[in-house]
Design a protein around this motif. Sequence first.
Motif, short mmCIF file in Angstrom:
data_model
loop_
_atom_site.label_atom_id
_atom_site.label_comp_id
_atom_site.label_asym_id
_atom_site.label_seq_id
_atom_site.Cartn_x
_atom_site.Cartn_y
_atom_site.Cartn_z
N ALA A 48 0.81 -1.22 0.00
CA ALA A 48 0.00 0.00 0.00
C ALA A 48 0.84 1.27 0.00
CB ALA A 48 -0.94 0.01 1.21
N VAL A 49 2.08 1.18 0.51
CA VAL A 49 2.90 2.38 0.65
C VAL A 49 4.28 2.23 0.02
CG1 VAL A 49 3.93 4.02 2.28
CG2 VAL A 49 1.68 3.04 2.76
N SER A 50 5.09 1.33 0.55
CA SER A 50 6.50 1.30 0.15
C SER A 50 6.71 0.90 -1.31
CB SER A 50 7.30 0.36 1.07
OG SER A 50 6.84 -0.97 0.94
N GLU A 51 5.80 0.14 -1.88
CA GLU A 51 5.93 -0.26 -3.28
C GLU A 51 5.18 0.67 -4.23
OE1 GLU A 51 4.72 -4.33 -3.52
OE2 GLU A 51 6.56 -5.09 -2.56
N LYS A 52 4.63 1.75 -3.70
CA LYS A 52 3.88 2.70 -4.51
C LYS A 52 4.72 3.95 -4.79
CE LYS A 52 -0.10 0.44 -4.48
NZ LYS A 52 -0.67 -0.16 -5.71
N GLY A 53 4.45 4.57 -5.92
CA GLY A 53 5.04 5.86 -6.20
C GLY A 53 4.30 6.95 -5.46
N LEU A 54 4.83 8.17 -5.51
CA LEU A 54 4.27 9.30 -4.77
C LEU A 54 2.80 9.53 -5.12
CD1 LEU A 54 5.36 11.40 -2.75
CD2 LEU A 54 5.68 12.95 -4.67
N PHE A 55 2.45 9.34 -6.38
CA PHE A 55 1.08 9.62 -6.82
C PHE A 55 0.20 8.37 -6.84
CE2 PHE A 55 3.76 12.91 -8.73
CZ PHE A 55 3.08 14.06 -8.34
N ASP A 56 0.75 7.26 -6.43
CA ASP A 56 0.02 5.99 -6.60
C ASP A 56 -0.55 5.42 -5.31
OD1 ASP A 56 0.63 6.00 -9.33
OD2 ASP A 56 2.61 5.10 -8.94
#
Length: 361
Positions: free
Chosen positions: A19-27
């Motif tokens: 949900a967080v660490s594998e996501k980009g800033l806008f994702d």
Amino acid sequence: MPSTNPYKQLPEKAFWRPAVSEKGLFDIQSIWTPKFAISYTDSIATFGSCFAQHIGRELRQRQFNWLDAEPEPPFLKSESKSQFGYGVFSARTGNIYTAAGLRQWLYWAFERMQQPTESWTDDGRIIDPFRPTIEPDGFASLSEMKLSRQATLSALRRVVAETSVFVFTLGLTECWTNAASGAVYTTCPGVAGGTFDRSSHLFKNMKYPDVHAAMTDCFSLMKEVNPDIRVLLTVSPVPLTATAAENQHVLNATSYSKSTLRAVAGDLADEFDFCDYFPSYELITSFPFRAAWFNPNLRTVSRHGVDHVMRTFFSGLNLCGKQGQESNTEKGDVRIADTTVPLDEQDQICEDALLDAQTNF
């Protein structure tokens, strides 16, 4: 036999890695799932600290039914109205930074508390101590100040009676009060008017029980007047300009203030079915965003940061509509705001920011 546990059934958003660490800033998605839908026909009122001004502006730009219970007089040029406190919040209260400040305005409006007689004088002009920047040049007389405040209290009564959704942004726990009357000031006397007197003006840093009690008092009064009213709470992500807490670094004071407000807002949303919490604070300040949404002063939120918050807010409303509750439009799509409207620090009216001018550094 394979073991089972309640975490196995949870969605992706419940786990930090996907949900967080594998996501980009806008994702980073699904940060807010609204408790209730808000439609274009709902009357929406906004009040609170400086950051709340963005919410009202965006609601208007997206053609939601933002309630303006105290519009500017016809003789005032539209480009000047915000300097006089019109069109900034749903009534001309000016910024309300604290829960105690909101309770005070509501209690004055519905005569649950007597208004103080205090006024300030500056070069022969009268300043309202409880909204000191509402008239840039002050009032011509005490009677004019009182008439102006009565107009605002009348507008506030209309807001509570008519609004479907009352949006309030909590900003501070620190406040200054009058030692004799107990009245809560918008800012410390001597900052935006008046003269500071250590024996008359007392500093208070509200604790969790103080904030919670003030907000539940507000809820009780509003529900008494308007049983159908719903409340949406947010917490301003803007750090303190300065702290008056003894021996405190402003960084620690900001952490205390915001964490207290966030805890109260979350608990109120859990306790009351008519209350929801929108995470504007987390969307700006959480460390995965790496302070990307702040201006270089690391205090004010940039245009991109405001857009980030508002995108999440209106996307949540759109999702809420599409989940079969109440569509925001006939097609279930949130209208797009005019992003050509400029935004800078001058667009906000913030007494708190005046504290910067008080330093000798």
